[in-house]
Design an enzyme around this catalytic site. Structure first.
Site, PDB file in Angstrom:
ATOM      1  N   GLU A  69      52.736 -25.901 -42.647  1.00  9.35           N
ATOM      2  CA  GLU A  69      53.989 -26.455 -43.181  1.00  9.35           C
ATOM      3  C   GLU A  69      54.269 -25.953 -44.595  1.00  9.35           C
ATOM      4  O   GLU A  69      55.421 -25.818 -45.003  1.00  9.35           O
ATOM      5  CB  GLU A  69      53.966 -27.984 -43.159  1.00  9.35           C
ATOM      6  CG  GLU A  69      54.049 -28.596 -41.759  1.00  9.35           C
ATOM      7  CD  GLU A  69      52.694 -28.736 -41.078  1.00  9.35           C
ATOM      8  OE1 GLU A  69      51.683 -28.215 -41.623  1.00  9.35           O
ATOM      9  OE2 GLU A  69      52.634 -29.361 -40.001  1.00  9.35           O
TER      10      GLU A  69
ATOM     11  N   PHE B  88      49.466 -44.314 -36.507  1.00  8.50           N
ATOM     12  CA  PHE B  88      48.939 -42.952 -36.448  1.00  8.50           C
ATOM     13  C   PHE B  88      49.899 -41.973 -37.137  1.00  8.50           C
ATOM     14  O   PHE B  88      51.089 -41.968 -36.858  1.00  8.50           O
ATOM     15  CB  PHE B  88      48.719 -42.546 -34.982  1.00  8.50           C
ATOM     16  CG  PHE B  88      48.278 -41.122 -34.824  1.00  8.50           C
ATOM     17  CD1 PHE B  88      47.046 -40.708 -35.314  1.00  8.50           C
ATOM     18  CD2 PHE B  88      49.095 -40.186 -34.213  1.00  8.50           C
ATOM     19  CE1 PHE B  88      46.643 -39.388 -35.194  1.00  8.50           C
ATOM     20  CE2 PHE B  88      48.698 -38.866 -34.076  1.00  8.50           C
ATOM     21  CZ  PHE B  88      47.459 -38.465 -34.575  1.00  8.50           C
ATOM     22  N   GLN B  89      49.375 -41.210 -38.037  1.00  6.48           N
ATOM     23  CA  GLN B  89      50.140 -40.211 -38.807  1.00  6.48           C
ATOM     24  C   GLN B  89      51.278 -40.824 -39.613  1.00  6.48           C
ATOM     25  O   GLN B  89      52.303 -40.187 -39.846  1.00  6.48           O
ATOM     26  CB  GLN B  89      50.652 -39.086 -37.903  1.00  6.48           C
ATOM     27  CG  GLN B  89      49.508 -38.257 -37.331  1.00  6.48           C
ATOM     28  CD  GLN B  89      49.943 -36.977 -36.660  1.00  6.48           C
ATOM     29  OE1 GLN B  89      50.993 -36.911 -36.063  1.00  6.48           O
ATOM     30  NE2 GLN B  89      49.089 -35.956 -36.754  1.00  6.48           N
TER      31      GLN B  89
ATOM     32  N   MET C 163      43.931 -14.151 -63.424  1.00  9.24           N
ATOM     33  CA  MET C 163      44.560 -14.800 -64.573  1.00  9.24           C
ATOM     34  C   MET C 163      43.616 -15.824 -65.215  1.00  9.24           C
ATOM     35  O   MET C 163      43.527 -15.934 -66.443  1.00  9.24           O
ATOM     36  CB  MET C 163      45.867 -15.481 -64.137  1.00  9.24           C
ATOM     37  CG  MET C 163      46.671 -16.037 -65.283  1.00  9.24           C
ATOM     38  SD  MET C 163      47.053 -14.761 -66.501  1.00  9.24           S
ATOM     39  CE  MET C 163      48.701 -14.292 -66.007  1.00  9.24           C
TER      40      MET C 163
HETATM   41  C1  TPP Z   1      47.731 -23.505 -55.901  1.00 11.03           C
HETATM   42  C2  TPP Z   1      47.198 -23.030 -57.214  1.00 11.03           C
HETATM   43  N1  TPP Z   1      45.898 -23.229 -57.517  1.00 11.03           N
HETATM   44  C3  TPP Z   1      45.406 -22.790 -58.696  1.00 11.03           C
HETATM   45  C4  TPP Z   1      46.205 -22.155 -59.594  1.00 11.03           C
HETATM   46  C5  TPP Z   1      45.656 -21.690 -60.935  1.00 11.03           C
HETATM   47  N2  TPP Z   1      45.725 -20.237 -61.035  1.00 11.03           N
HETATM   48  C6  TPP Z   1      46.700 -19.580 -61.664  1.00 11.03           C
HETATM   49  S1  TPP Z   1      46.567 -17.934 -61.577  1.00 11.03           S
HETATM   50  C7  TPP Z   1      45.119 -18.047 -60.719  1.00 11.03           C
HETATM   51  C8  TPP Z   1      44.394 -16.817 -60.291  1.00 11.03           C
HETATM   52  C9  TPP Z   1      45.123 -16.050 -59.268  1.00 11.03           C
HETATM   53  O1  TPP Z   1      44.244 -15.099 -58.707  1.00 11.03           O
HETATM   54  P1  TPP Z   1      44.773 -13.995 -57.736  1.00 11.03           P
HETATM   55  O2  TPP Z   1      45.644 -14.586 -56.700  1.00 11.03           O
HETATM   56  O3  TPP Z   1      43.645 -13.201 -57.246  1.00 11.03           O
HETATM   57  O4  TPP Z   1      45.737 -13.151 -58.664  1.00 11.03           O
HETATM   58  P2  TPP Z   1      45.414 -12.313 -59.988  1.00 11.03           P
HETATM   59  O5  TPP Z   1      45.565 -13.234 -61.159  1.00 11.03           O
HETATM   60  O6  TPP Z   1      44.036 -11.755 -59.869  1.00 11.03           O
HETATM   61  O7  TPP Z   1      46.479 -11.272 -59.961  1.00 11.03           O
HETATM   62  C10 TPP Z   1      44.772 -19.379 -60.512  1.00 11.03           C
HETATM   63  C11 TPP Z   1      43.558 -19.833 -59.829  1.00 11.03           C
HETATM   64  C12 TPP Z   1      47.561 -21.992 -59.232  1.00 11.03           C
HETATM   65  N3  TPP Z   1      48.440 -21.415 -60.055  1.00 11.03           N
HETATM   66  N4  TPP Z   1      48.011 -22.404 -58.035  1.00 11.03           N
END
Ligand code: TPP
Length: 616
Positions: free
Chosen positions: A47, A109-110, A486
């Site tokens: 979803e 349920f649900q 990041m």
């Molecule tokens: C759903 C969610 N969980 C955690 C984060 C925190 N977060 C921001 S950027 C990032 C790293 C992203 O890694 P990747 O997808 O490998 O991309 P990169 O930064 O390496 O390009 C995280 C964990 C987020 N923005 N969204």
């Protein structure tokens, strides 16, 4: 007519042709009615994917996107997608099934309190308790979603209401809908407009920040006219990308935490800041007390709640960006005609020359030949291939969240609205792939390219199944650094290089995963292959995944959170050195074996690669 059929009729009345969803018990009457209808339903694999797809559809088309999920877990799975749309003012309708009215409150349920859960993340929500209310409620929902500051609206529909018969002749779909208390202000106050015009006429160092509101209001022509008429340089927010052609001489690129030096310097040194459809988020302002310190600020926004929320402004104008800019332009032209005063570059020559010199001395290096591949090189090749294949006017980029998103935002030049779709406000990893599905459905003749990190792709990787089974020709470009790049960059910069839980290891093989779904895929490790593979993918009319093995040490310049916009620092570029503990080590720790409890940490110094300085 059954309630479920009325719902479909009401959706059709609103011009809906396609919905994204996932069935379940509480939606069985709806899916049964769908069986006889002409509505296209895209069955996503989760979803969350349906909500992001509806959002991508809305962002790419400017129309309202629709997603559907069943009660309970179907509804909760929609939540992240709906919150993402809310944070970026994207108009979607989220419909959830609900347990029959007689069971509401019984922990059936649900059963979940969908109204309560969605309330803070939607513009408005409804629970329909009687089928005869469906026509008016759906009309109201669409009206609210798409007018004023757009946003998601949620409709909770109990199963018995979907089944209940009613007479649609007696309760027809109303042509006009009256929403007491809901009257978005469209036209700016004339006095404020005059003040803005005067400020624009007298400013020596003006700059515009164009936000997502300009794209949403379809006001890009007006922005171009205003900027050119008065020689005002323009920077955009992440959401504002596409509102002003980034190849235009007056464009400064993106401003803020990951903004360009010319944009950040312009905002820091301007004497007039015209912010249009932007909400001054912390990612744009950095330290608010030192934000645009010499500037008088004009803030144009359709949502009065945004005015003065984050930044004190001198000339607030509540109204639709397009209408307000048109008024400003016509006043400016009138003044010009009457007074013969110069509106164009003359008075601002010094300012424009200064910004031009900043631009010239900060042309980013992108043509790296390094192995592993530098992401800048992929962005460059992608722009070149799009140009070469004459796809500039019909390509749409979706990004995920993280470095991949910011590399694209910083380096990729966008010149048309609704062609760069990214989760700005909520920063939702997992947005890239499903939103690309929505964008491709909205614009079937455009090439849709999803740029994602490995982490973000894995958040909704199941949607490869959706593009595979429907044959939706989305090109997925994975910036694969095997790290949560990041977070890794922030840990390196602000947490003493203590890299903690940001390393993925070897799994999975994305090419094999894609092929497992029946999708054509290639891994690219040599920068000289980037162009050919991109071409092949963009010319194919099938879904395609390219796994780019990029340098995990690469980062991007940034303003530290809460810092001054001029304080742009370089990332620490070092190889990830975090070791992933194996299960046996975890087990030993869990069972209290005192031997070898700590995971060996190699010294920081030994593994540091030299920090490169020549980012700009
Ligand atoms: C759903 C969610 N969980 C955690 C984060 C925190 N977060 C921001 S950027 C990032 C790293 C992203 O890694 P990747 O997808 O490998 O991309 P990169 O930064 O390496 O390009 C995280 C964990 C987020 N923005 N969204």
């Amino acid at each position: 007519m059954r309630g479920a059929e009325a719902l479909i009729k009401a959706l059709e009345y609103e011009g809906v042709k396609v919905i994204f969803g996932y069935p379940g018990g509480a939606l069985l009457p709806f899916y049964d009615a769908l069986y006889d209808s002409d509505l296209i339903h895209i069955l996503t694999r989760h979803e969350q994917g349906a909500a992001h797809a509806a959002d991508g559809y809305a962002r790419a088309s400017g129309k309202v996107g629709v997603c559907v999920g069943t009660s309970g877990p179907g509804a909760t799975n929609l939540v992240t997608g709906v919150a993402t749309a809310y944070a970026d003012s994207s108009p979607i309708i989220a419909i959830t099934g609900q347990v029959p009215t007689r069971l509401i409150g019984n922990d059936a349920f649900q059963e979940i309190d969908a109204l309560g859960i969605f309330m803070p993340i939607v513009k408005h929500n409804f629970q329909i308790r009687s089928s005869k209310d469906i026509p008016t409620t759906v009309r109201a929902a669409f009206e609210i979603a798409k007018t004023g500051r757009p946003g998601p609206v949620h409709i909770d529909l109990p199963k018995d209401v979907q089944e209940e018969e009613f007479d649609i002749e007696e309760n027809p779909i109303p042509a006009k809908i009256d929403l007491p208390g809901y009257k978005p202000t469209i036209k700016g106050h004339p006095k404020q407009i005059k003040m803005a015009v005067n400020a624009i006429m007298t400013a020596e160092r003006p700059v515009i920040i164009a936000g997502g509101g300009v794209n949403i209001a379809n006001a890009t022509e007006e922005l171009l006219k205003l900027a050119e008429l008065c020689s005002i340089p323009v920077c955009t927010t992440l959401m504002g990308k596409g509102s002003f052609p980034e190849e235009h001489p007056l464009s400064l690129g993106m401003v803020g935490m990951h903004g360009t030096k010319p944009a950040n310097y312009a905002v820091s040194e301007c004497d007039l800041l015209i912010a249009i459809g932007c909400r001054f988020s912390d990612r744009i302002t950095g330290d608010v007390s030192s934000f645009a310190p010499y500037a008088k600020i004009i803030h144009i926004d359709i949502d009065p709640a945004e005015i003065g929320k984050n930044v004190d402004v001198d000339i607030p104008i509540v109204g639709d960006a397009k209408v307000v800019m048109r008024d400003i332009i016509s006043h400016l032209l009138k003044m010009y005609r009457e007074s013969g005063r110069e509106l164009s570059s003359e008075g601002r020559r010094e300012w424009l020359e200064y910004l031009e010199s900043l631009k010239r001395s900060n042309i980013p290096k992108m043509d790296y030949d390094d192995v592993p591949i530098k992401p800048q090189r992929i962005v460059k090749e992608l722009m070149d291939v799009i140009e070469e294949l004459k796809l500039k006017d019909r390509s749409i980029i979706t990004t995920d969240v993280g470095q991949n998103q910011m590399w694209m935002a910083h380096y990729f030049k966008v010149h048309l609205p609704r062609t760069f779709l990214s989760s700005g406000g909520l920063g939702t990893m997992g947005f890239g792939l499903p939103s690309a599905i929505g964008a491709k459905i909205a614009k079937p003749d455009s090439k849709v390219i999803c740029v994602t990190g490995d982490g973000g792709l894995m958040m909704n990787i199941q949607e490869l199944g959706t593009i595979a089974d429907y044959g939706i020709p989305v090109v997925v470009c994975v910036f694969d650094n095997r790290t949560l790049g990041m977070v890794y960059q922030w840990q390196n910069l602000f947490y003493g290089r203590r890299q903690c839980n940001v390393n993925f290891g070897e799994s999975p093989d994305f090419v094999k995963v894609a092929k497992g779904y029946g999708i054509e895929a290639q891994r690219v490790t040599d920068p000289n292959d980037i162009k050919d593979v991109l071409k092949e993918a963009l010319l194919s009319d099938e879904p395609y995944l390219i796994d780019f093995a990029i340098d995990p040490a690469e980062g991007l310049p940034m303003v530290p959170p809460g810092g001054k916009l001029k304080n742009i620092i370089d990332p620490v570029r070092e190889r990830p050195r975090e070791r992933i503990p194996c299960f046996q080590e975890i087990k030993r720790k869990l069972l209290g074996d005192s031997k070898d409890r700590s995971i060996p940490q190699e010294s920081l110094q030994d593994l540091n690669s030299p920090v490169e300085k020549e980012m700009y």
